[in-house]
Design an enzyme around this catalytic site. Structure first.
Site, PDB file in Angstrom:
ATOM      1  N   PHE A 119       0.807  -1.226   0.000  1.00  0.00           N
ATOM      2  CA  PHE A 119       0.000   0.000   0.000  1.00  0.00           C
ATOM      3  C   PHE A 119       0.831   1.263   0.000  1.00  0.00           C
ATOM      4  O   PHE A 119       0.330   2.338  -0.313  1.00  0.00           O
ATOM      5  CB  PHE A 119      -0.965   0.000   1.202  1.00  0.00           C
ATOM      6  CG  PHE A 119      -0.404   0.651   2.437  1.00  0.00           C
ATOM      7  CD1 PHE A 119       0.523  -0.002   3.237  1.00  0.00           C
ATOM      8  CD2 PHE A 119      -0.788   1.931   2.793  1.00  0.00           C
ATOM      9  CE1 PHE A 119       1.049   0.612   4.366  1.00  0.00           C
ATOM     10  CE2 PHE A 119      -0.266   2.557   3.924  1.00  0.00           C
ATOM     11  CZ  PHE A 119       0.665   1.896   4.706  1.00  0.00           C
ATOM     12  N   LYS A 120       2.124   1.153   0.338  1.00  0.00           N
ATOM     13  CA  LYS A 120       2.951   2.356   0.386  1.00  0.00           C
ATOM     14  C   LYS A 120       3.042   3.037  -0.975  1.00  0.00           C
ATOM     15  O   LYS A 120       3.269   4.231  -1.053  1.00  0.00           O
ATOM     16  CB  LYS A 120       4.321   2.033   0.952  1.00  0.00           C
ATOM     17  CG  LYS A 120       4.230   1.691   2.442  1.00  0.00           C
ATOM     18  CD  LYS A 120       5.571   1.616   3.130  1.00  0.00           C
ATOM     19  CE  LYS A 120       5.387   1.457   4.634  1.00  0.00           C
ATOM     20  NZ  LYS A 120       4.776   0.155   4.993  1.00  0.00           N
ATOM     21  N   ASP A 121       2.822   2.272  -2.044  1.00  0.00           N
ATOM     22  CA  ASP A 121       2.802   2.886  -3.382  1.00  0.00           C
ATOM     23  C   ASP A 121       1.722   3.962  -3.497  1.00  0.00           C
ATOM     24  O   ASP A 121       1.884   4.922  -4.242  1.00  0.00           O
ATOM     25  CB  ASP A 121       2.515   1.823  -4.456  1.00  0.00           C
ATOM     26  CG  ASP A 121       3.659   0.842  -4.645  1.00  0.00           C
ATOM     27  OD1 ASP A 121       4.825   1.230  -4.455  1.00  0.00           O
ATOM     28  OD2 ASP A 121       3.377  -0.328  -4.996  1.00  0.00           O
ATOM     29  N   MET A 124       3.415   7.005  -2.003  1.00  0.00           N
ATOM     30  CA  MET A 124       4.764   7.291  -2.471  1.00  0.00           C
ATOM     31  C   MET A 124       4.764   7.698  -3.947  1.00  0.00           C
ATOM     32  O   MET A 124       5.547   8.554  -4.357  1.00  0.00           O
ATOM     33  CB  MET A 124       5.626   6.050  -2.250  1.00  0.00           C
ATOM     34  CG  MET A 124       7.073   6.338  -2.072  1.00  0.00           C
ATOM     35  SD  MET A 124       7.470   7.160  -0.513  1.00  0.00           S
ATOM     36  CE  MET A 124       7.859   5.770   0.539  1.00  0.00           C
TER      37      MET A 124
END
Ligand SMILES: *Cc1c(COP(=O)(O)O)cnc(C)c1O
Length: 476
Positions: A119-121, A124
């Protein structure tokens, strides 16, 4: 709208002014002076928006000093189907964060369809485009220095690769990440990406980043920047998918939903808190931890007692292995009625390695007003949950999402849909899935053979001066 520091001793700043930074000068974290509000009419208008329109509507209220046309272009470029293409069978990549209905009232919110399968995409990728835009506009450049045990580093590299004015120096513990995570990062051949495998553990890498950040002269001269989880723009980007998930499982805005969130640094669930403060009808925010249960302990007892790195367990949901939850300060600021003197007192204790107790201060009983509840999970729970969900619904969860699923079941209510946030795809944690199910999880076709690609990295000792020297040589 301006941003203020939780510690109250830094001047208020605009979104663009805090974008490239991390902590406020007084050591606090930035939050909006007041939360923008979405009323019933706004929610009606937002209900049928696609992800890009929704993101633009929400972010234009939070990044309100950016020219609207520029923000629009950045949002459109960031949230496109080609970036979030790692869909499950039957999902539409155009939805960006599609939902999976498991059974009536119980859903997965897929946040991990981006380039690095976590989920960091979601945040980011936006950050990469915002950074490039602001740097180009001001004619500046930045050298991002970070330490990673896996997900953050790869999300940062895939967001910053090939971007003008940006170099990434990412430290990771040599031979301590999974083969998949290592291959994901080290196979990048972009000239602005530098993978540095440090002989040591994650904390050694982290300590080097801290030491360099504390060398203010070096930091200024070599334009050292960061993309850590306290960055406000990352939190802001994450607010959007709470709205998207809400609209996906409700018919009208009188309905409430609950979200279960696999939590480590509290960044993800902090965005849920902010969505709620902006008017989204959220009933509960279920904070799920693994064996590293500082947050669960707080929400059950009112005592926040950060651990030391040495007392942090290495678990099979490694991206939640934290000793302190860096974004937790944002929530506590609201909880104590935005009393910055109180915050300085509380975080004075945290920074001195001590615990604080909000029962004594008479504020812990207000936690319920914010809908926050919690629970924790361990390796045996995780394995059992992955097996159970696979058998019952034919869906394979990754280990982090399994932690949230386990805790979600403890808080389900009739008539309140529960969305479990899927923070990674199972392909990212193959060994754990093999342990749970006896076979490997499905891997997106474009990542087949990832481990066989040529890798670009250097191995270095955990030595601050050597790392500084490396940066100097590669930024000249
Ligand atoms: C980073 C991460 C988390 C924890 O998110 P926080 O915002 O730090 O609470 C959970 N799951 C996965 C897969 C992650 O990469």
């Amino acid at each position: 709208m301006k941003y203020i520091s939780t510690r109250g001793l830094s001047p208020a700043q605009t979104f663009s002014e805090i974008l490239l930074g991390g902590l406020a000068p007084d050591g606090g974290l930035y939050l909006p002076e007041t939360y923008p509000q979405f009323c019933e009419n706004n929610l009606n208008a937002m209900r049928h928006m696609n992800y890009r329109d929704l993101a633009f509507t929400i972010l234009s209220r939070l990044a309100d000093d950016m020219p609207l046309a520029d923000l629009r272009a950045i949002v459109d470029k960031t949230y496109t189907a080609s970036v979030y293409r790692h869909t499950r069978a039957g999902q539409n990549a155009e939805d960006i964060t599609p939902t999976v209905k498991l059974v009536d009232g119980l859903y997965l919110l897929s946040l991990s369809n981006g380039p690095t399968l976590a989920f960091k995409d979601m945040a980011m990728q936006l950050l990469g485009n915002l950074f490039e835009y602001v740097l180009a506009k001001t004619g500046r450049e930045t050298n991002i220095l970070g330490a990673t045990s896996g997900d953050t580093g790869s999300a940062a590299e895939y967001a910053m690769r090939g971007k003008k004015g940006i170099r990434v120096f990412m430290l990771s513990p040599h031979q301590k990440m999974s083969r998949f995570q290592t291959a994901q990062m080290f196979s990048l051949q972009d000239e602005n990406i530098f993978n540095i495998a440090v002989n040591g553990v994650f904390d050694d890498a982290q300590d080097i980043v801290k030491a360099v950040s504390n060398d203010h002269a070096f930091k200024a001269e070599h334009k050292i920047g960061a993309v850590n989880s306290i960055n406000w723009a990352r939190v802001a980007a994450q607010v959007v998918y709470y709205f998207k998930g809400y609209f996906a499982v409700t018919q009208n805005n009188t309905q409430q939903v609950s979200f279960a969130v696999p939590s480590g640094n509290f960044g993800n669930v902090c965005a849920g808190h902010i969505a709620r403060m902006m008017g989204l009808p959220i009933k509960k925010l279920v904070v799920a931890t693994n064996e590293n249960d500082v947050l669960d302990e707080f929400f059950k007892t009112g005592v926040y007692s950060p651990r030391t790195a040495a007392n942090t367990y290495h678990t099979s949901s490694p991206s939640m292995d934290i000793s302190k939850a860096s974004n937790f300060e944002r929530f506590v600021f609201d909880l104590v009625g935005r009393d910055s003197a109180k915050m300085r007192e509380l975080w004075g204790k945290v920074d001195a390695g001590q615990a604080f107790d909000l029962n004594a201060a008479g504020v812990f009983n207000k936690v319920a007003d914010y809908g926050m509840v919690s629970g924790s999970s361990n390796h045996a729970n995780r394995m059992a949950t992955i097996r159970q969900v696979h058998a019952q619904y034919g869906v394979t969860l990754d280990t982090h999402t399994a932690d949230a699923f386990k805790v979600a079941l403890e808080y389900r209510e009739a008539d309140v849909p529960m969305l479990v946030l899927e923070t990674a795809l199972p392909a990212k944690f193959e060994d754990a899935i093999v342990e749970a199910l006896g076979s490997k999880p499905e891997r997106p076709a474009d990542l087949a053979g990832l481990e066989d690609l040529p890798q670009r990295f250097v191995v270095m000792e955990a030595d601050v001066n050597a790392i500084k020297q490396f940066i100097v040589e590669h930024t000249a």
